[in-house]
Design a protein around this motif. Structure first.
Motif, PDB file in Angstrom:
ATOM      1  N   LYS A  52       0.558  15.903  14.301  1.00 50.54           N
ATOM      2  CA  LYS A  52       1.151  14.615  13.928  1.00 50.54           C
ATOM      3  C   LYS A  52       2.614  14.864  13.575  1.00 50.54           C
ATOM      4  N   ARG A  61     -13.492  -5.407  23.544  1.00 43.67           N
ATOM      5  CA  ARG A  61     -14.391  -5.884  22.479  1.00 43.67           C
ATOM      6  C   ARG A  61     -14.522  -7.393  22.635  1.00 43.67           C
ATOM      7  N   LEU A 116     -17.368  -5.463   5.633  1.00 48.84           N
ATOM      8  CA  LEU A 116     -18.442  -4.623   6.163  1.00 48.84           C
ATOM      9  C   LEU A 116     -18.937  -3.592   5.146  1.00 48.84           C
ATOM     10  N   SER A 125      -9.871   3.713   0.913  1.00 53.50           N
ATOM     11  CA  SER A 125     -10.198   2.350   1.314  1.00 53.50           C
ATOM     12  C   SER A 125     -10.365   2.237   2.837  1.00 53.50           C
ATOM     13  N   GLY A 158       0.779  -1.237   0.000  1.00 58.15           N
ATOM     14  CA  GLY A 158       0.000   0.000   0.000  1.00 58.15           C
ATOM     15  C   GLY A 158       0.804   1.277   0.000  1.00 58.15           C
ATOM     16  N   LEU A 195     -13.045  -9.540  10.372  1.00 58.52           N
ATOM     17  CA  LEU A 195     -13.831  -8.426   9.848  1.00 58.52           C
ATOM     18  C   LEU A 195     -12.919  -7.573   8.980  1.00 58.52           C
ATOM     19  N   VAL A 196     -13.450  -7.102   7.874  1.00 58.53           N
ATOM     20  CA  VAL A 196     -12.668  -6.228   6.995  1.00 58.53           C
ATOM     21  C   VAL A 196     -13.462  -4.957   6.741  1.00 58.53           C
ATOM     22  N   VAL A 218      -5.591  -5.388   7.100  1.00 59.70           N
ATOM     23  CA  VAL A 218      -5.772  -6.825   6.853  1.00 59.70           C
ATOM     24  C   VAL A 218      -5.057  -7.252   5.559  1.00 59.70           C
ATOM     25  N   GLU A 234       2.062  10.045   3.716  1.00 60.34           N
ATOM     26  CA  GLU A 234       2.171   8.589   3.654  1.00 60.34           C
ATOM     27  C   GLU A 234       3.136   8.054   4.711  1.00 60.34           C
ATOM     28  N   ASP A 235       2.945   8.524   5.941  1.00 61.11           N
ATOM     29  CA  ASP A 235       3.821   8.020   7.008  1.00 61.11           C
ATOM     30  C   ASP A 235       3.022   7.890   8.301  1.00 61.11           C
ATOM     31  N   ALA A 262      -9.421  -3.043   4.566  1.00 59.78           N
ATOM     32  CA  ALA A 262      -8.301  -3.991   4.366  1.00 59.78           C
ATOM     33  C   ALA A 262      -6.942  -3.299   4.243  1.00 59.78           C
ATOM     34  N   GLY A 297     -12.072   0.809  11.259  1.00 58.30           N
ATOM     35  CA  GLY A 297     -10.851   0.001  11.204  1.00 58.30           C
ATOM     36  C   GLY A 297      -9.720   0.658  11.957  1.00 58.30           C
TER      37      GLY A 297
HETATM   38  C1  LIG Z   1       0.409   2.733   3.217  1.00 53.67           C
HETATM   39  C2  LIG Z   1      -0.332   2.852   4.508  1.00 53.67           C
HETATM   40  C3  LIG Z   1      -0.343   4.060   5.178  1.00 53.67           C
HETATM   41  C4  LIG Z   1      -1.019   4.169   6.388  1.00 53.67           C
HETATM   42  N1  LIG Z   1      -1.008   5.372   7.025  1.00 53.67           N
HETATM   43  C5  LIG Z   1      -1.652   5.501   8.199  1.00 53.67           C
HETATM   44  C6  LIG Z   1      -1.660   6.752   8.886  1.00 53.67           C
HETATM   45  O1  LIG Z   1      -1.120   7.760   8.399  1.00 53.67           O
HETATM   46  N2  LIG Z   1      -2.287   6.809  10.094  1.00 53.67           N
HETATM   47  C7  LIG Z   1      -2.898   5.723  10.645  1.00 53.67           C
HETATM   48  O2  LIG Z   1      -3.473   5.836  11.720  1.00 53.67           O
HETATM   49  N3  LIG Z   1      -2.930   4.528  10.013  1.00 53.67           N
HETATM   50  C8  LIG Z   1      -2.319   4.397   8.809  1.00 53.67           C
HETATM   51  N4  LIG Z   1      -2.336   3.195   8.161  1.00 53.67           N
HETATM   52  C9  LIG Z   1      -3.014   2.042   8.780  1.00 53.67           C
HETATM   53  C10 LIG Z   1      -4.453   1.817   8.268  1.00 53.67           C
HETATM   54  O3  LIG Z   1      -4.659   2.405   7.024  1.00 53.67           O
HETATM   55  C11 LIG Z   1      -5.494   2.392   9.191  1.00 53.67           C
HETATM   56  O4  LIG Z   1      -5.371   1.853  10.478  1.00 53.67           O
HETATM   57  C12 LIG Z   1      -6.922   2.224   8.693  1.00 53.67           C
HETATM   58  O5  LIG Z   1      -7.786   3.100   9.350  1.00 53.67           O
HETATM   59  C13 LIG Z   1      -7.441   0.801   8.901  1.00 53.67           C
HETATM   60  O6  LIG Z   1      -8.773   0.780   8.448  1.00 53.67           O
HETATM   61  P1  LIG Z   1      -9.305  -0.384   7.529  1.00 53.67           P
HETATM   62  O7  LIG Z   1     -10.760  -0.154   7.359  1.00 53.67           O
HETATM   63  O8  LIG Z   1      -8.520  -0.496   6.282  1.00 53.67           O
HETATM   64  O9  LIG Z   1      -9.027  -1.627   8.465  1.00 53.67           O
HETATM   65  P2  LIG Z   1      -8.989  -3.158   8.120  1.00 53.67           P
HETATM   66  O10 LIG Z   1      -7.666  -3.524   7.570  1.00 53.67           O
HETATM   67  O11 LIG Z   1     -10.173  -3.541   7.327  1.00 53.67           O
HETATM   68  O12 LIG Z   1      -9.155  -3.744   9.606  1.00 53.67           O
HETATM   69  C14 LIG Z   1      -8.231  -3.437  10.621  1.00 53.67           C
HETATM   70  C15 LIG Z   1      -8.596  -4.198  11.901  1.00 53.67           C
HETATM   71  O13 LIG Z   1      -9.829  -3.733  12.421  1.00 53.67           O
HETATM   72  C16 LIG Z   1     -10.823  -4.776  12.429  1.00 53.67           C
HETATM   73  N5  LIG Z   1     -12.066  -4.107  12.058  1.00 53.67           N
HETATM   74  C17 LIG Z   1     -12.293  -3.328  10.951  1.00 53.67           C
HETATM   75  N6  LIG Z   1     -13.508  -2.772  11.037  1.00 53.67           N
HETATM   76  C18 LIG Z   1     -14.065  -3.205  12.200  1.00 53.67           C
HETATM   77  C19 LIG Z   1     -15.310  -2.960  12.847  1.00 53.67           C
HETATM   78  N7  LIG Z   1     -16.237  -2.147  12.341  1.00 53.67           N
HETATM   79  N8  LIG Z   1     -15.527  -3.568  14.048  1.00 53.67           N
HETATM   80  C20 LIG Z   1     -14.597  -4.381  14.600  1.00 53.67           C
HETATM   81  N9  LIG Z   1     -13.408  -4.645  14.027  1.00 53.67           N
HETATM   82  C21 LIG Z   1     -13.148  -4.069  12.851  1.00 53.67           C
HETATM   83  C22 LIG Z   1     -10.311  -5.815  11.463  1.00 53.67           C
HETATM   84  O14 LIG Z   1     -10.800  -7.090  11.773  1.00 53.67           O
HETATM   85  C23 LIG Z   1      -8.811  -5.694  11.681  1.00 53.67           C
HETATM   86  O15 LIG Z   1      -8.452  -6.361  12.866  1.00 53.67           O
HETATM   87  C24 LIG Z   1      -1.693   3.056   6.937  1.00 53.67           C
HETATM   88  C25 LIG Z   1      -1.709   1.838   6.236  1.00 53.67           C
HETATM   89  C26 LIG Z   1      -1.052   1.745   5.025  1.00 53.67           C
HETATM   90  C27 LIG Z   1      -1.077   0.442   4.284  1.00 53.67           C
END
Ligand SMILES: Cc1cc2nc3c(=O)[nH]c(=O)nc-3n(C[C@H](O)[C@H](O)[C@H](O)COP(=O)(O)OP(=O)(O)OC[C@H]3O[C@@H](n4cnc5c(N)ncnc54)[C@H](O)[C@@H]3O)c2cc1C
Ligand code: FES
Ligand code: FES
Length: 496
Positions: free
Chosen positions: A381, A357, A251, A305, A54, A227-228, A234, A388-389, A231, A310
């Motif tokens: 922050k 939870r 979801l 996404s 990503g 749960l996704v 995930v 992207e950090d 992703a 999440g």
């Molecule tokens: C390139 C990159 C850059 C990123 N930059 C940042 C950043 O700047 N700041 C930051 O905070 N994070 C960052 N992240 C991490 C990530 O993007 C975030 O944490 C994002 O909000 C995760 O959300 P998601 O919906 O994609 O989670 P998912 O990958 O879908 O799920 C994450 C976890 O939460 C659980 N989950 C999801 N939804 C629910 C729900 N409704 N109820 C219960 N459990 C649930 C899943 O089972 C899993 O355990 C980055 C990731 C990448 C790959």
């Protein structure tokens, strides 16, 4: 309705639009990514794999979905997007842009400005720009920089790429996608059947319930399922940790989860699957620092996404949303089966990797109180790169004032402990302090060192983190007292 009845009524094939046709897939691995499908199953190799996590954007594709009655085009990292997440969307890849041997205007502009050398990044860059081209907004230098924050080009350099984008992205698209928008929107509307999706069997499945009740019943039946939301976490479990994820509940089709609204007490309510991109302007309306924080969250692809739920549910000690909302006084609403409960957000994070939870329980929404006239807020922050950090340190603060005197303080930090955590000593030391007497702030700035025992890791040393947290607290107090104007990298900070 019983679980069995729901299952019997569910659709057993994934459906999406691709190259002018409906695609229906009734057999696929729940851990398959869109990039796997494109490159390995159908041999569409224009979409590249760089990092598979990503970060680089080489794999960027665009998904068009109906949002608020219009077609919204958003960029996604195909490497960490699960194939099942295409349900109900139109997938557009680099191969789809040229028509009848003629390059798309964006591709032609990239040629004209010499914006590609090795070309490995180019398909992903063009797809990110294609989303901007269809945003309906004339792009600016700043908006294109933001659009490309998740697209790494290591050899051409961005100047000619920006020139190509600014030449073409004028807010009035004229390509064949614009010309066919009506028909394509109708085809997408026809896919929205409101039925649950369940592909596979009890041992391994990709499920996408269409209602909150279906989700609650499915998750109660399979509390060990993954749960996704988006992703963006995930997906990396699959591509980097090679985890054998067998049961997936996405979801993204639960209509009740992706909205935003107002809670009974006037707080902003953000549904668990609301994308970070869609949440950004709503949070920015509470305070401009939240807008800046969200702009620096990952990249456009990650924000399109990734979901609010999440970012909370993953329990990350370095997630950005949790400290920002804990300082505001936010809460989280959870549901298990038919039971719903709410708790203060800070209470959700118990220890590293441990949240309040239960098995089968999921995040429904997060609530963010708006600021009163007597409240002041700041969120910062600090990371190695602007875009992207992940944060090395994140600090957010809300002060409740009686005139110029501090009546109450909420300070929350990320990156300073095993969970997002409040700075109880610093908060207590601020009570009664005056905004006009900086000497009275010293106790709080010193106390924050007693609130946390941060780690040294690849992002920062413990000493650096402690110094940054103390300095951010000082900066917040200086800004709030009015003795210095806010400064933020990359944007002119609107005055309060
Ligand atoms: C390139 C990159 C850059 C990123 N930059 C940042 C950043 O700047 N700041 C930051 O905070 N994070 C960052 N992240 C991490 C990530 O993007 C975030 O944490 C994002 O909000 C995760 O959300 P998601 O919906 O994609 O989670 P998912 O990958 O879908 O799920 C994450 C976890 O939460 C659980 N989950 C999801 N939804 C629910 C729900 N409704 N109820 C219960 N459990 C649930 C899943 O089972 C899993 O355990 C980055 C990731 C990448 C790959
Ligand atoms: S391959 Fe790098 S973001 Fe997908
Ligand atoms: S043209 Fe080589 S990485 Fe961008």
């Amino acid at each position: 309705m019983s679980f069995e009845a729901r299952l019997a009524a569910a659709r057993d094939a994934l459906r999406f639009r691709f190259r002018g046709r409906d695609v229906a897939l009734s057999q696929f691995s729940p851990r398959a990514t869109v990039l796997d499908w494109l490159r390995e199953d159908i041999g569409a190799k224009g979409t590249k794999e760089g990092c598979a996590e990503g970060d680089c954007g080489a794999c960027t594709v665009v998904l068009a979905r109906l949002k608020g009655g219009r077609l919204a085009y958003e960029p996604f990292n195909a490497c960490i997007l699960l194939l099942g997440q295409l349900d109900g969307a139109e997938l557009i890849t680099i191969e789809d842009l040229s028509t009848g041997g003629e390059l798309h205007p964006l591709q032609q502009a990239m040629v004209d400005t010499h914006a590609s050398q090795c070309g490995f990044c180019t398909p992903g860059i063009v797809m990110s720009l294609f989303a901007a081209y269809h945003s309906g907004e004339r792009q600016t230098y700043a908006s294109i920089c933001d659009q490309l924050a998740g697209n790494l080009c290591r050899c051409t350099g961005y100047r000619p790429i920006l020139a190509a984008a600014l030449d073409v992205c004028d807010g009035a698209p004229t390509d064949r996608f614009a010309a066919t928008a009506g028909g394509r929107a109708a085809a997408l509307a026809a896919l929205a059947d409101g039925r649950d999706l369940f592909v596979g069997d009890e041992a391994a499945f990709f499920a996408a319930p269409a209602s909150l009740d279906s989700l609650a019943s499915l998750y109660a039946r399979f509390p060990d399922a993954t749960l996704v939301g988006g992703a963006t976490d995930v997906g990396l479990w699959i591509t980097k940790q090679l985890r054998d994820v067998k049961r997936v509940i996405w979801l993204g089709r639960v209509a009740e989860l992706d909205g935003a609204g107002e809670s009974a007490d006037g707080a902003l309510s953000l549904g668990a699957t609301l994308s970070l991109e869609d949440a950004a302007p709503l949070l920015a309306a509470i305070h401009p620092d939240l807008g800046e924080l969200m702009r620096r969250f990952g990249s456009k692809q990650v924000r399109a996404s990734g979901t609010v739920g999440g970012n909370i549910a993953n329990g990350s000690p370095i997630g950005d949303v949790a400290p920002a909302l804990i300082a505001l006084g936010g809460s989280v609403v959870l549901r298990k089966g038919g039971r719903t409960r709410a708790l203060p957000l800070e209470g959700f994070f118990i220890a590293y990797g441990k949240q309040d939870r239960e098995p089968g329980e999921f995040v429904v929404r997060v609530e963010a109180p708006r600021l009163g006239d007597d409240q002041r807020y700041r969120a910062f922050k600090v990371s190695k790169r602007l875009d992207e950090d992940i944060s090395a340190v994140m600090l957010a603060i809300r002060l409740d004032l009686d005139g110029r005197r501090i009546r109450a303080a909420r300070i929350a930090c990320g990156g300073m402990a095993a969970t997002p955590k409040r700075a109880a000593n610093a908060e207590a030391a601020l009570i009664g302090a005056s905004l006009d007497e900086p000497a009275g702030w010293r106790a709080a700035v010193e106390a924050i060192a007693r609130d946390f025992t941060p780690l040294t890791d690849m992002r920062a040393t413990a000493a650096y983190r402690s110094a940054v947290a103390a300095n951010l607290l000082k900066k917040a107090l200086i800004e709030i007292s009015g003795s210095a104007a806010p400064t933020r990298i990359g944007m002119l900070h609107a005055a309060e």
